[in-house]
Design a protein around this motif. Structure first.
Motif, PDB file in Angstrom:
ATOM      1  N   ARG A 145       0.792  -1.177  -0.107  1.00 63.96           N
ATOM      2  CA  ARG A 145       0.033  -0.079  -0.030  1.00 63.96           C
ATOM      3  C   ARG A 145       0.849   1.204  -0.032  1.00 63.96           C
ATOM      4  O   ARG A 145       0.436   2.223   0.369  1.00 63.96           O
ATOM      5  N   HIS A 146       2.194   1.186  -0.385  1.00 62.86           N
ATOM      6  CA  HIS A 146       2.800   2.196  -0.529  1.00 62.86           C
ATOM      7  C   HIS A 146       3.213   2.690  -2.271  1.00 62.86           C
ATOM      8  O   HIS A 146       2.875   1.740  -2.800  1.00 62.86           O
ATOM      9  N   SER A 147       3.259   3.860  -2.266  1.00 66.04           N
ATOM     10  CA  SER A 147       3.227   4.560  -3.677  1.00 66.04           C
ATOM     11  C   SER A 147       4.516   3.698  -4.507  1.00 66.04           C
ATOM     12  O   SER A 147       4.366   3.639  -5.586  1.00 66.04           O
ATOM     13  N   SER A 148       5.638   3.413  -3.573  1.00 64.16           N
ATOM     14  CA  SER A 148       6.743   2.696  -4.416  1.00 64.16           C
ATOM     15  C   SER A 148       6.356   1.657  -4.977  1.00 64.16           C
ATOM     16  O   SER A 148       6.818   0.950  -6.149  1.00 64.16           O
ATOM     17  N   PHE A 149       5.387   0.684  -4.403  1.00 63.88           N
ATOM     18  CA  PHE A 149       4.895  -0.638  -4.994  1.00 63.88           C
ATOM     19  C   PHE A 149       3.895  -0.281  -6.067  1.00 63.88           C
ATOM     20  O   PHE A 149       3.865  -0.854  -7.151  1.00 63.88           O
ATOM     21  N   LEU A 150       2.817   0.444  -5.641  1.00 60.27           N
ATOM     22  CA  LEU A 150       1.819   0.959  -6.683  1.00 60.27           C
ATOM     23  C   LEU A 150       2.329   1.454  -7.988  1.00 60.27           C
ATOM     24  O   LEU A 150       1.597   1.491  -9.161  1.00 60.27           O
ATOM     25  N   ASN A 151       3.280   2.408  -8.056  1.00 61.70           N
ATOM     26  CA  ASN A 151       3.557   3.156  -9.293  1.00 61.70           C
ATOM     27  C   ASN A 151       4.565   2.508 -10.125  1.00 61.70           C
ATOM     28  O   ASN A 151       4.991   2.957 -11.075  1.00 61.70           O
ATOM     29  N   ASP A 152       4.998   1.136  -9.509  1.00 62.39           N
ATOM     30  CA  ASP A 152       6.213   0.600 -10.476  1.00 62.39           C
ATOM     31  C   ASP A 152       5.475  -0.714 -11.362  1.00 62.39           C
ATOM     32  O   ASP A 152       4.935  -1.699 -10.747  1.00 62.39           O
ATOM     33  N   PRO A 153       5.332  -0.536 -12.615  1.00 60.39           N
ATOM     34  CA  PRO A 153       4.546  -1.332 -13.597  1.00 60.39           C
ATOM     35  C   PRO A 153       5.372  -2.844 -13.354  1.00 60.39           C
ATOM     36  O   PRO A 153       4.884  -3.778 -13.770  1.00 60.39           O
ATOM     37  N   THR A 154       6.808  -3.029 -12.789  1.00 63.59           N
ATOM     38  CA  THR A 154       7.172  -4.329 -12.846  1.00 63.59           C
ATOM     39  C   THR A 154       6.839  -4.937 -11.611  1.00 63.59           C
ATOM     40  O   THR A 154       7.473  -5.898 -11.665  1.00 63.59           O
ATOM     41  N   HIS A 155       6.219  -4.410 -10.668  1.00 60.75           N
ATOM     42  CA  HIS A 155       5.953  -5.234  -9.559  1.00 60.75           C
ATOM     43  C   HIS A 155       4.704  -5.917  -9.897  1.00 60.75           C
ATOM     44  O   HIS A 155       3.603  -5.642 -10.245  1.00 60.75           O
ATOM     45  N   ILE A 156       4.748  -7.744  -9.729  1.00 63.95           N
ATOM     46  CA  ILE A 156       3.825  -8.459 -10.236  1.00 63.95           C
ATOM     47  C   ILE A 156       2.954  -8.862  -9.199  1.00 63.95           C
ATOM     48  O   ILE A 156       1.911  -8.748  -9.476  1.00 63.95           O
ATOM     49  N   ARG A 157       3.248  -8.794  -8.002  1.00 69.43           N
ATOM     50  CA  ARG A 157       2.666  -9.190  -6.888  1.00 69.43           C
ATOM     51  C   ARG A 157       3.016  -8.582  -5.471  1.00 69.43           C
ATOM     52  O   ARG A 157       4.087  -8.332  -5.310  1.00 69.43           O
ATOM     53  N   PRO A 158       2.150  -8.342  -4.489  1.00 67.90           N
ATOM     54  CA  PRO A 158       2.544  -8.105  -3.273  1.00 67.90           C
ATOM     55  C   PRO A 158       2.990  -9.156  -2.605  1.00 67.90           C
ATOM     56  O   PRO A 158       2.610 -10.374  -2.698  1.00 67.90           O
ATOM     57  N   ILE A 159       4.212  -8.754  -1.690  1.00 73.48           N
ATOM     58  CA  ILE A 159       4.880 -10.048  -0.871  1.00 73.48           C
ATOM     59  C   ILE A 159       4.607  -9.576   0.398  1.00 73.48           C
ATOM     60  O   ILE A 159       4.977  -8.579   0.833  1.00 73.48           O
ATOM     61  N   THR A 160       3.778 -10.445   1.143  1.00 78.69           N
ATOM     62  CA  THR A 160       3.633 -10.099   2.578  1.00 78.69           C
ATOM     63  C   THR A 160       4.034 -11.193   3.581  1.00 78.69           C
ATOM     64  O   THR A 160       4.215 -12.448   3.314  1.00 78.69           O
ATOM     65  N   PRO A 161       4.439 -10.907   4.880  1.00 81.35           N
ATOM     66  CA  PRO A 161       4.579 -12.102   5.695  1.00 81.35           C
ATOM     67  C   PRO A 161       3.588 -12.965   5.911  1.00 81.35           C
ATOM     68  O   PRO A 161       3.724 -14.076   5.960  1.00 81.35           O
ATOM     69  N   GLU A 162       2.127 -12.518   5.990  1.00 85.79           N
ATOM     70  CA  GLU A 162       1.140 -13.324   5.983  1.00 85.79           C
ATOM     71  C   GLU A 162       1.024 -14.236   4.789  1.00 85.79           C
ATOM     72  O   GLU A 162       0.756 -15.535   4.889  1.00 85.79           O
ATOM     73  N   GLY A 163       1.590 -13.631   3.609  1.00 83.02           N
ATOM     74  CA  GLY A 163       1.390 -14.486   2.201  1.00 83.02           C
ATOM     75  C   GLY A 163       2.443 -15.581   2.283  1.00 83.02           C
ATOM     76  O   GLY A 163       2.095 -16.945   1.961  1.00 83.02           O
ATOM     77  N   LEU A 164       3.628 -15.488   2.924  1.00 77.38           N
ATOM     78  CA  LEU A 164       4.515 -16.206   3.113  1.00 77.38           C
ATOM     79  C   LEU A 164       4.532 -17.399   3.980  1.00 77.38           C
ATOM     80  O   LEU A 164       5.032 -18.470   3.978  1.00 77.38           O
ATOM     81  N   LEU A 165       3.529 -17.052   5.166  1.00 79.06           N
ATOM     82  CA  LEU A 165       3.107 -18.114   5.946  1.00 79.06           C
ATOM     83  C   LEU A 165       2.317 -19.603   5.169  1.00 79.06           C
ATOM     84  O   LEU A 165       2.277 -20.502   5.518  1.00 79.06           O
ATOM     85  N   LEU A 166       1.715 -19.160   4.002  1.00 74.40           N
ATOM     86  CA  LEU A 166       1.350 -20.224   3.260  1.00 74.40           C
ATOM     87  C   LEU A 166       2.406 -21.332   2.871  1.00 74.40           C
ATOM     88  O   LEU A 166       2.039 -22.267   2.524  1.00 74.40           O
TER      89      LEU A 166
END
Length: 192
Positions: free
Chosen positions: A88-109
């Motif tokens: 939810r930071h502009s540096s993630f949202l504004n970069d078209p090369t960012h494919i997916r968010p990586i979160t600690p909760e997602g890595l628990l999978l």
């Protein structure tokens, strides 16, 4: 072996600096989306992925193959340090090369014990560790705050609980997150 994967221009002494761009003069030119990777099973004792993982895996299947390769090359107990922009930071949202968010909760999978606990309690999270036969433990998570949130937290003007609530409601609260994983490969976590 210590691997600095997706090193870009950030080369580190004592590490194998890896990038797919030969123009950056890494120690090894490797496309991390092409699997299998060129390293042997259980060969890495430490891995750094600094602002890399969010760029990898254009499809879910490719991303899961990357996570499987990461586990394959890790020695038992190897640690993986991951830095990623907060989703939810502009540096993630504004970069078209960012494919997916990586979160600690997602890595628990990718944590087998969490998968088993979820199955036992009827939680519908996808048990990716059990499906893929891999096992990563999330050891630590650290968030780096954006201003003015950082100054407010340091001065005590905002509580930890209020920061958590702000993260849920606002963009640009957290700039980036550091996640420390450990590859669990002992017999106690082996699949039947």
């Amino acid at each position: 072996m210590k691997l600095n994967l997706g090193c870009g221009s950030h080369r580190m002494d004592g590490w194998v600096n890896v990038d797919r761009a030969a123009t950056l003069a890494p120690d090894q030119v490797v496309d991390l989306e092409a699997v299998p990777w060129p390293w042997a099973d259980d060969s890495a004792e430490e891995i750094l992925l600094s602002h890399v993982l969010e760029h990898l895996g254009p499809t879910p299947a490719n991303f899961l193959a990357i996570m499987s390769e990461l586990w394959r090359i890790c020695r038992p107990g190897a640690q993986i340090t991951i830095f990623v922009p907060h989703p939810r930071h502009s540096s993630f949202l504004n970069d078209p090369t960012h494919i997916r968010p990586i979160t600690p909760e997602g890595l628990l999978l990718f944590d087998r014990q969490r998968n088993r606990d979820w199955q036992a309690s009827g939680v519908s999270n996808t048990p990716l560790a059990l499906i893929l036969g891999i096992d990563f433990a999330v050891l630590e998570t650290e968030h780096f705050l954006e201003e003015p949130w950082l100054s407010q937290a340091r001065s005590g003007a905002i509580s930890h609980e209020a920061l958590i609530e702000a993260e849920k409601r606002h963009n640009n609260v957290i700039v980036q997150t550091r996640i420390l994983l450990e590859a669990r490969k002992d017999q106690g976590t082996a699949l039947p």
